[in-house]
Design a protein around this motif. Structure first.
Motif, mmCIF file in Angstrom:
data_model
loop_
_atom_site.group_PDB
_atom_site.id
_atom_site.type_symbol
_atom_site.label_atom_id
_atom_site.label_comp_id
_atom_site.label_asym_id
_atom_site.label_seq_id
_atom_site.Cartn_x
_atom_site.Cartn_y
_atom_site.Cartn_z
ATOM 1 N N GLN A 1 2.268 -29.717 -21.778
ATOM 2 C CA GLN A 1 3.481 -29.060 -21.313
ATOM 3 C C GLN A 1 4.747 -29.853 -21.625
ATOM 4 N N THR A 2 5.798 -29.111 -21.910
ATOM 5 C CA THR A 2 7.154 -29.532 -22.313
ATOM 6 C C THR A 2 7.210 -30.098 -23.723
ATOM 7 N N HIS A 3 6.055 -30.294 -24.386
ATOM 8 C CA HIS A 3 6.046 -30.691 -25.794
ATOM 9 C C HIS A 3 5.937 -29.448 -26.681
ATOM 10 N N GLU A 4 6.695 -29.436 -27.763
ATOM 11 C CA GLU A 4 6.398 -28.442 -28.793
ATOM 12 C C GLU A 4 5.233 -28.987 -29.604
ATOM 13 N N VAL A 5 4.150 -28.220 -29.662
ATOM 14 C CA VAL A 5 2.960 -28.614 -30.405
ATOM 15 C C VAL A 5 2.922 -27.790 -31.685
#
Length: 497
Positions: free
Chosen positions: A477-481
């Motif tokens: 979460q909160t990371h662009e993967v």
């Protein structure tokens, strides 16, 4: 097309970590001490550990010329179709997570690139009912209407809310005819292929039908064609079985897919579901599958978007996004992304990477890289990260040592998590920084809400060091993967939503 001491409130597949937090950093003895402590610990105000009732919206807009749609979590104030039913408990979700990942692990280790299991009803207390991320997509023909272009289905513009899954290849939606109880009641209008001028069943024996492999389900004389002249032709059928015992089957079709205004894909192949098994959430009309197989959304849009997609799992009170296309001017290694290579496997459906280490409070755990040699699966639907037991024990030992000022309590209703704390009456808590270290030099520092769930350490061990691990959506979460399959890597960009 995620929750420390928070309640079991807006839990979703990809998130179960409800710290929709504003964060303050701890103080040290001086400027140098401040910086060192910020690298090792984060002070989280407990008043911000509770789920929020107001949606804060999308924090950033995906960069570049990529096509994107908003991504939401069920039971979130940002969800366009909130569920009237109460959210499942954390224990229920973790039990489902254990069952599902065990089955996905078996599929991932198979040498059959299209293997799909059809298990009996699982012996767990709850079946998955789409805890996962949701995004809108349009199905149907595009027709001129009052000078504008719009999707036509049942005479009205239509948008289907879809769940997102990176371990399944065939996209599907419920279609008319779809009687209850063979189908499940949904919030969106059922897609009616007879009202779309471009909808057509995939012919039996065609290349597209043969390419279904074990997703194929034979052929049927029953046709959705409007013309009786075609009634004698056989249509291709599909079947998708999920690892929690659910399944969907129906006609394999082509039609126009609209992802965002003006962005359409003619002849998009998908399953038109006329029957399901198990419990599905009426919040979604089906699943937009993003696996590595030939039938997935990623594969069918690869020529237009460079064989790449990304998503950002939001905090419970925010919105995320699903985006098609790679980072502008990079192959996952630039534009703020830390990248790690994809590992080649016998089953191309799955996205496997290599963990090499874990940092806790600024120190690398004493775990040999060989412990992670079985690989780690990137999975949008897995809840918590699963580590080899040797690595998990080292993480738990270091985490408990860093949290020794707080009173440990039994897991209680969260039995699957074994390291829990009582934060009652505290104004803030100091959480040690945890980073995942991947091959290729990618170091991904997790947000505090990705480290703890409802006061517990949000990691679990795999059955053995030799078993495939998982990177769960709580940790994502909160990371662009960014899944840049064309460049054979996965990138992580912090603070994207």
């Amino acid at each position: 097309m995620v929750s420390s001491s928070a309640s079991s409130g807006p839990l979703a597949l990809v998130l179960l970590l409800s710290i929709s937090s504003s964060i303050a950093h701890g103080a040290g003895a001086g400027a140098g001490g401040d910086e060192e402590r910020r690298q090792r610990f984060t002070v989280v105000q407990t008043s911000h550990l509770q789920p929020q009732s107001i949606c804060s919206g999308l924090k950033v807009i995906p960069s570049g010329n990529r096509t994107w749609v908003p991504l939401h979590r069920p039971y979130s104030p940002c969800s366009p179709s909130s569920s009237p039913s109460p959210p499942p408990s954390l224990l229920e979700i973790l039990q489902w997570d254990q069952f599902r990942t065990a089955s996905v692990r078996r599929r991932a280790m198979s040498d059959d690139d299209d293997v799909v299991e059809y298990p009996d009803t699982p012996h767990v207390e709850v079946q998955q009912i789409d805890f996962g991320l949701q995004a809108p997509f349009g199905y149907g023909s595009v027709a001129a209407a009052g000078g504008s272009r719009r999707l036509m289905a049942d005479g009205d513009p239509t948008s289907q809310t879809m769940a997102i899954d990176t371990t399944i290849d065939v996209p599907w939606i419920q279609c008319r005819p779809c009687p209850i109880p063979q189908c499940y009641p949904q919030r969106d209008a059922l897609f009616d292929p007879t009202r779309s001028s471009t909808a057509a069943p995939v012919p039996c024996g065609s290349r597209a039908c043969r390419a279904l492999g074990n997703y194929g389900n034979g052929c049927s004389r029953r046709s959705l064609r409007r013309s009786s002249n075609n009634s004698s032709r056989s249509d291709c059928n599909y079947r998708v079985a999920y690892s929690d015992g659910r399944a969907t089957s129906g006609t394999y079709m082509t039609d126009t897919l609209t992802i965002s205004p003006g962005i359409t894909f003619p002849n998009f192949r998908f399953g038109c579901s006329h029957s399901v098994r198990g419990r599905f959430s009426g919040q979604t009309s089906g699943t937009m599958s993003l696996g590595g197989g030939r039938q997935s959304l990623r594969s069918q849009t690869a020529s237009a978007y460079g064989d790449a997609f990304s998503y950002c799992v939001p905090q419970p009170s925010a919105s995320g996004f699903l985006s098609l296309g790679g980072a502008i001017g990079s192959s996952g290694s630039g534009s703020g992304f830390a990248s790690t290579p994809l590992v080649a496997t016998a089953n191309p459906t799955f996205y496997v990477v290599r963990l090499q280490g874990i940092d806790v409070a600024g120190r690398r755990l004493n775990v040999p890289p060989a412990v992670f040699s079985a690989g780690t699966l990137m999975d949008s639907s897995a809840v918590v990260t699963q580590l080899p037991p040797t690595a998990y024990r080292a993480l738990r030992r270091a985490f408990r040592n860093a949290m020794r000022r707080y009173r440990r309590v039994p897991a209680g209703g969260k039995q699957i998590l074994d390291t829990c704390y009582d934060f009652e009456g505290l104004g803030n808590v100091t959480v040690p920084a945890v980073s995942l270290v991947f091959s290729g030099g990618a170091v991904v520092r997790l947000e505090p809400m990705a480290v703890m769930m409802e006061g517990c350490l949000a990691f679990v061990p795999t059955p053995a060091d030799s078993d495939l691990g998982f990177i769960g959506n709580v940790q994502q979460q909160t990371h662009e993967v960014l899944y840049d399959v064309g460049a054979r890597n996965v990138g992580f960009r912090r603070g994207a939503c």
